[in-house]
Design a protein around this motif. Structure first.
Motif, PDB file in Angstrom:
ATOM      1  N   UNK A 517      -5.549   8.048  -4.438  1.00  0.00           N
ATOM      2  CA  UNK A 517      -4.434   8.981  -4.540  1.00  0.00           C
ATOM      3  C   UNK A 517      -3.208   8.473  -3.774  1.00  0.00           C
ATOM      4  N   UNK A 518      -3.420   7.770  -2.661  1.00  0.00           N
ATOM      5  CA  UNK A 518      -2.293   7.168  -1.935  1.00  0.00           C
ATOM      6  C   UNK A 518      -1.556   6.164  -2.814  1.00  0.00           C
ATOM      7  N   UNK A 519      -2.324   5.327  -3.502  1.00  0.00           N
ATOM      8  CA  UNK A 519      -1.713   4.319  -4.374  1.00  0.00           C
ATOM      9  C   UNK A 519      -0.883   4.988  -5.459  1.00  0.00           C
ATOM     10  N   UNK A 525       6.665   7.400  -6.466  1.00  0.00           N
ATOM     11  CA  UNK A 525       7.955   7.439  -5.766  1.00  0.00           C
ATOM     12  C   UNK A 525       8.623   6.070  -5.716  1.00  0.00           C
ATOM     13  N   UNK A 526       7.957   5.049  -6.263  1.00  0.00           N
ATOM     14  CA  UNK A 526       8.551   3.718  -6.320  1.00  0.00           C
ATOM     15  C   UNK A 526       8.130   2.776  -5.217  1.00  0.00           C
ATOM     16  N   UNK A 527       7.006   3.065  -4.530  1.00  0.00           N
ATOM     17  CA  UNK A 527       6.563   2.221  -3.419  1.00  0.00           C
ATOM     18  C   UNK A 527       5.187   1.648  -3.729  1.00  0.00           C
ATOM     19  N   UNK A 528       5.040   0.334  -3.606  1.00  0.00           N
ATOM     20  CA  UNK A 528       3.795  -0.335  -3.952  1.00  0.00           C
ATOM     21  C   UNK A 528       3.206  -1.090  -2.781  1.00  0.00           C
ATOM     22  N   UNK A 529       1.897  -1.350  -2.853  1.00  0.00           N
ATOM     23  CA  UNK A 529       1.208  -2.111  -1.817  1.00  0.00           C
ATOM     24  C   UNK A 529       1.511  -3.607  -1.952  1.00  0.00           C
ATOM     25  N   UNK A 530       1.563  -4.287  -0.806  1.00  0.00           N
ATOM     26  CA  UNK A 530       1.743  -5.738  -0.834  1.00  0.00           C
ATOM     27  C   UNK A 530       0.390  -6.452  -0.823  1.00  0.00           C
TER      28      UNK A 530
END
Length: 607
Positions: A517-519, A525-530
């Motif tokens: 759910x965090x992902x 909202x436009x923010x991705x994991x590196x």
């Protein structure tokens, strides 16, 4: 009193061990961790031994293993048919994920092979192509929190590069550079530089036992001005999926009389396209040698700033940005929530709070008020570099900037007792690898952890959105939130450490649900994991779907061209070869949670 465990290996005994200077600290850390352990060391295995690769019969597998043993020697090809032991950081497994999210037996290899040279790596890759057996290379397998040694496709053969390929091939003091093999840890590189009495620093992550090469390939970070590890690499030697050999950068130009090119560790590109980047976080090749730039030693001063209120968070970020962009901040500093001041003491959660669910904010505040940090909400750790005059100038600007937040307090290491965490940060930020970060694993019995690691701009409005998503969802899934922000001038790594009891199916399912759910919420909202755990790679890769997933289609084109048989780490970072693609291997929904407690993530369909 806790009974002492067996001593961890030292560097003199094993390439993956700890330096003698840290032997007693490692022993204490291991004793503390095992004193909080309730699960058995191993449980009887229930599945076939060893686990077979997909669509490979036992007869074909045994025949292929026999051939591989003839090539590399029987002692360098080991079947994974023994009990699975999770171990701990210094004595970790190469058979599975020590911090298993799904069942311990799910993401396991069939065998482990130990090549001793680039030539032997080529031989293993050619063997894998011939027998259609997937292989999964690891450097040292200490990618904890992101999957460790676990192959994405169960039954793959793990290529453990570290055990026999652990040489520091070159340290060039004049050029401030080095060349290392995959089994060289930050501990080993640091100790060798000290042995030679060279005026050079390395850049190390929070823990020093990982592979220098492996961390850079996965785009890990440290905390000196050279904290972006991949950005400070220079030159690679790579075995391609067909067994061919490639040198990138200036290494593509032969040196005089067959020597290495003298510019290989001086200039990152060469002539033509810059190809190094496609070998980071990919399954396009096996990096067997890698060059790195080192930092000339310099003066330094670490410090800590505390801020009283939760609501100070946006203001802190806004103050940090111009300081970082103007390069007044000397390193890659950390902004942490004060709950981590409790966490890094190594004391279990039960010492601080006996209730169920996340530790309440008022309980954290009450305990913090009795600690050196005082009653605060956020803690900033930074380090400045240079001569005394320049450091003094920088520190005056930083103090003045942070003093704009009412109630902020400034501390130097000399202001705090020797056991305080600031002294560990000061070592790390001056290139000295340590073990202190192990202590937060004592928060829960049988502790394991996942990292949720999105990137945000260094801007209050963006950081606040991601932070509030974390606050809301950690509360929903009943996990304590441990946020650390590694801050640069234009972006921040927001790293949330999800600590769970790996003996509890309930905690594993909640941890998996929280990650999923965090992902999704952050990507919306436009923010991705590196960077992410191997089990969530497909979901994270799927969020980078601009223009009908143009990036993934590009990656798949490269993968199919370089690896037509699909043998090299299929599924790593969400990149599947044509052989597996669209056949049920991708994990994009509830598959991880459903597999906990006896299920499986392996599709029933044939390749």
């Amino acid at each position: 009193m806790t009974k002492s465990t067996t001593p961890p290996p030292t560097l003199q005994q094993k390439y993956s061990g700890v330096p003698e200077r840290l032997a007693s600290i490692a022993q204490e850390a291991k004793d503390r961790l095992y004193s909080n352990k309730t699960a058995p060391e191993s449980v009887p295995r229930q599945r076939e031994l060893p686990r077979l690769p997909p669509n490979i019969t036992r007869e074909a597998f045994n025949g292929a293993i026999s051939v591989l043993r003839q090539k590399l020697g029987s002692g360098n090809v080991v079947l994974n048919d023994k009990p699975l032991v999770d171990g701990w950081y210094i004595e970790h497994p190469n058979t599975h994920d020590a911090f298993h999210v799904v069942d311990q037996e799910e993401l396991v290899c069939s065998a482990i092979v130990y090549p001793g040279s680039t030539t032997e790596v080529q031989s293993v890759v050619k063997w894998a192509n011939k027998y259609s057996i997937p292989v999964y290379p690891i450097s040292m397998g200490r990618n904890v929190g992101y999957g460790g040694s676990a192959p994405r496709v169960p039954g793959s053969v793990v290529i453990d590069l570290g055990r026999r390929m652990n040489k520091i091939l070159k340290i060039d003091a004049e050029n401030a550079s080095c060349v290392v093999e995959p089994g060289v840890s930050y501990f080993a590189l640091y100790e060798e530089i000290q042995r030679r009495k060279l005026p050079l620093w390395i850049d190390t992550p929070d823990l020093g036992g990982g592979s220098v090469l492996g961390n850079a390939i996965d785009r890990g970070v440290g905390y000196t001005p050279m904290g972006d590890h991949f950005a400070n690499h220079c030159g690679m030697e790579i075995v391609l999926p067909n067994g061919g050999l490639l040198r990138t950068g200036m290494g593509a130009l032969p040196g005089k009389d067959g020597t290495d090119n003298p510019t290989w560790q001086s200039f990152q590109p060469a002539y033509g396209p810059y190809s190094d980047g496609i070998f980071s976080q990919s399954n396009f090749g096996i990096v067997c040698q890698m060059g790195f730039w080192l930092m000339p030693e310099t003066g330094h001063q670490s410090y800590m700033v505390t801020f009283p209120n939760e609501e100070d968070f946006p203001s802190i970020v806004e103050i940090i940005r111009p300081l970082a962009q103007k390069r007044i901040l000397g390193n890659i500093p950390q902004l942490r929530h004060v709950v981590q001041e409790l966490n890094v003491t190594g004391l279990p959660k039960s010492h601080w709070y006996s209730g169920s669910g996340p530790i309440p904010r008022e309980v954290v505040r009450r305990h913090a008020s009795k600690m050196d940090c005082g009653n605060c909400s956020w803690v900033f750790y930074g380090t400045q570099y240079g001569d005394d005059a320049s450091i003094k100038t920088q520190m005056n600007i930083i103090k003045d900037s942070f003093s704009k937040i009412e109630g902020s307090k400034f501390f130097l290491p000399s202001d705090l007792p020797s056991e305080h965490y600031i002294h560990s940060r000061a070592l790390v930020c001056s290139g000295v690898p340590v073990l202190r970060e192990l202590d937060w694993l004592n928060w829960k019995p049988n502790a394991a952890h996942l990292f949720f690691s999105p990137i945000t701009p260094t801007r209050a409005e963006d950081a606040k959105i991601v932070h509030e998503i974390n606050v809301r969802l950690h509360q929903k899934y009943a996990f304590d939130l441990f946020p650390t922000l590694c801050v640069a001038g234009r972006e921040m790594h927001y790293i949330a450490n999800i600590i769970y009891d790996r003996s509890s199916d309930d905690e594993k399912k909640r941890a998996a649900g929280l990650m999923r759910e965090l992902i999704a919420a952050s990507a919306k909202e436009g923010y991705g994991e590196y960077r992410t755990h191997v089990l969530f790679a497909d979901q994270v890769a799927g969020t980078y779907n601009w223009n009908n997933s143009a990036l993934m289609r590009f990656n798949e084109t490269i993968k199919d061209a370089l690896d037509p048989n699909g043998i090299l780490a299929p599924g790593r970072n969400g990149i599947w070869p044509k052989k597996y693609r669209g056949k049920g291997w991708e994990i994009t929904g509830t598959e991880v949670g459903n597999a906990i407690g006896g299920g499986s993530i392996t599709p029933k369909s044939k390749l």
